[in-house]
Scaffold this active site. Structure first.
Site, PDB file in Angstrom:
ATOM      1  N   ASP A 116      -4.299 -18.643  30.945  1.00  0.00           N
ATOM      2  CA  ASP A 116      -4.457 -17.195  30.937  1.00  0.00           C
ATOM      3  C   ASP A 116      -5.652 -16.696  30.136  1.00  0.00           C
ATOM      4  OD1 ASP A 116      -2.306 -16.267  32.574  1.00  0.00           O
ATOM      5  OD2 ASP A 116      -0.921 -16.930  31.008  1.00  0.00           O
ATOM      6  N   ASP A 176      -1.108 -16.396  40.179  1.00  0.00           N
ATOM      7  CA  ASP A 176      -1.733 -15.591  39.128  1.00  0.00           C
ATOM      8  C   ASP A 176      -3.045 -16.210  38.630  1.00  0.00           C
ATOM      9  OD1 ASP A 176       1.135 -15.810  39.234  1.00  0.00           O
ATOM     10  OD2 ASP A 176       1.339 -14.527  37.486  1.00  0.00           O
ATOM     11  N   THR A 236       9.437 -20.629  43.322  1.00  0.00           N
ATOM     12  CA  THR A 236       9.130 -19.397  42.599  1.00  0.00           C
ATOM     13  C   THR A 236       9.663 -19.479  41.182  1.00  0.00           C
ATOM     14  OG1 THR A 236       9.129 -16.982  42.763  1.00  0.00           O
ATOM     15  CG2 THR A 236      11.249 -18.067  43.096  1.00  0.00           C
ATOM     16  N   ARG A 248       3.925  -8.761  42.715  1.00  0.00           N
ATOM     17  CA  ARG A 248       2.747  -8.877  41.855  1.00  0.00           C
ATOM     18  C   ARG A 248       1.928 -10.113  42.230  1.00  0.00           C
ATOM     19  NH1 ARG A 248       4.985  -8.373  37.283  1.00  0.00           N
ATOM     20  NH2 ARG A 248       4.617 -10.319  36.189  1.00  0.00           N
ATOM     21  N   TRP A 252      -2.075 -10.244  42.821  1.00  0.00           N
ATOM     22  CA  TRP A 252      -3.000 -11.182  42.178  1.00  0.00           C
ATOM     23  C   TRP A 252      -3.864 -11.886  43.224  1.00  0.00           C
ATOM     24  CZ3 TRP A 252      -2.987  -9.327  37.744  1.00  0.00           C
ATOM     25  CH2 TRP A 252      -1.952  -9.355  36.815  1.00  0.00           C
TER      26      TRP A 252
END
Length: 390
Positions: A116, A176, A236, A248, A252
């Site tokens: 991240d 993401d 998931t 979401r 992304w």
């Protein structure tokens, strides 16, 4: 007579004409500034957070104001918001605050334990460098890209997302992760070192090959075999089920591949982004206002939570995509989403401890951050407001 081209999100588009309400950006920013002043006062009052070295506001959940430490994946969003305020207003107040809160997460440039770093470092230091050209920020971006690159496996061709839950997966990669590639593209531009660019391209291409269903919805988590490069399982973590489309996650994906086209000019990424946009904008489960439920396939719809964060990310991505795809439809859809967020999903003055948007869903399966304000929703809302002017 104008020929009708397409109808999405209840907006009828004709040749060269898009009927969508335009948002008052100046008024929206003024309101957001006032909210953020409230948020800043809440931060000052939170002495416990200061003792725990918590540096960035994340959410309000069950009435509790929550700050996070710099290693939290959301730590860069609030500094990024402050940079957006400075970009829009040119007020030195926001510049000083942006510098202060950006500095608080500087040490994360050395963090090799997370994928991240794009969220953490590029949203903060990346925006800071874009607006000030501060050489100190440049150095942090480059080091963060080096740290992120250490999570790349050349056999699998992707950057590892998580180091936890090894009983569930061996080499997990989440959709993401597309968002963190922007940091790598920037590092190549800053250094001339193409290794960062090549890693980003490999990750994007492998994700495009494996992460999508025929309708261009995306799985959340893919588990790779690093000996063969093959996919072990598709599951998931935050969606309704392994086969569902977590809202979401789709946002992304749209944002990530739109960004990849910007950085490379490769039309395969533009095509991918347009296909993802089609899935999102033509999905029958989406309400009339364009704000999706937290998962497009939750059988409990309409009696489940919405996700304003997914909507904000989507709107921001659509504004950028509209500049590349030559379609009025994307801008009209973004206008409608942004108008809905501004009209019905913003906090009332002084409420939600100063967070701007309400009604986001963080991790519904874990009963975490459901129907709450959250910092990444605010970040992409402000970015969408800025992009809407172009």
């Amino acid at each position: 007579m104008n020929k009708i081209l397409v109808s999405i999100l209840g907006i009828t588009l004709t040749a060269g004409i898009a009927r969508a309400q335009k948002i008052n950006v100046s008024k929206a920013f003024a309101s957001a500034e006032k909210q953020t002043d409230v948020l800043l006062s809440e931060i000052k009052k939170d002495t416990l957070a200061q003792r725990k070295n918590q540096v960035s506001p994340r959410t309000v959940e069950n009435g509790q104001f929550k700050m996070v430490v710099s290693r939290d994946w959301t730590s860069g969003f609030f500094p990024g918001e402050l940079w957006f305020f400075y970009e829009y207003t040119k007020n030195p107040k926001w510049l000083e605050l942006a510098r202060t809160y950006t500095e608080k997460i500087k040490k994360e440039q050395w963090n090799t334990g997370t994928h991240d770093l794009g969220f953490m470092i590029y949203c903060s230091f990346g925006n800071g460098y874009r607006l000030t050209k501060d050489s100190a920020y440049r150095s942090v971006i480059i080091q963060a890209a080096k740290s992120l690159s250490k999570r790349f496996n050349p056999v699998a061709g992707v950057i590892k997302s998580w180091d936890h839950n090894e009983d569930k997966w061996k080499y997990p990669v989440i959709i993401d992760n597309m968002m963190n590639l922007e940091l790598l593209f920037e590092a190549t531009k800053l250094t001339g070192d193409s290794s960062f660019y090549k890693i980003a391209i490999s990750h994007a291409n492998t994700t495009m090959k494996n992460h999508f269903r025929p309708d261009f919805s995306s799985w959340h988590v893919l588990d790779y075999d690093t000996q063969t490069g093959k996919v072990r399982q598709k599951v998931t973590a935050q969606g309704y089920s392994d086969e569902s489309a977590w809202a979401r996650g789709q946002a992304w994906a749209l944002y990530g591949f739109t960004m990849c086209y910007r950085e490379t000019g490769n039309k395969i990424y533009l095509s991918q982004a347009k296909s993802i946009a089609s899935f999102i904008l033509n999905n029958k489960s989406t309400p009339e206002d364009g704000i999706p439920y937290w998962d497009y396939n939750d059988p409990g719809i309409p009696n489940v939570s919405r996700d304003a964060s997914a909507a904000a990310i989507t709107a921001s991505a659509l504004y950028e995509l509209s500049g590349y795809a030559g379609s009025e439809g994307y801008r009209a859809a973004a206008d409608k989403i942004l108008t809905s967020l501004n009209k019905s999903y913003t906090s009332k003055a002084g409420e939600n401890r100063g967070f701007i948007l309400a009604h986001s869903t963080g991790h519904r399966p874990a009963h975490s951050e459901v129907d709450v304000p959250i910092n990444y929703a605010d970040y992409y809302y402000l970015e969408a407001l800025l992009r809407s002017r172009k």
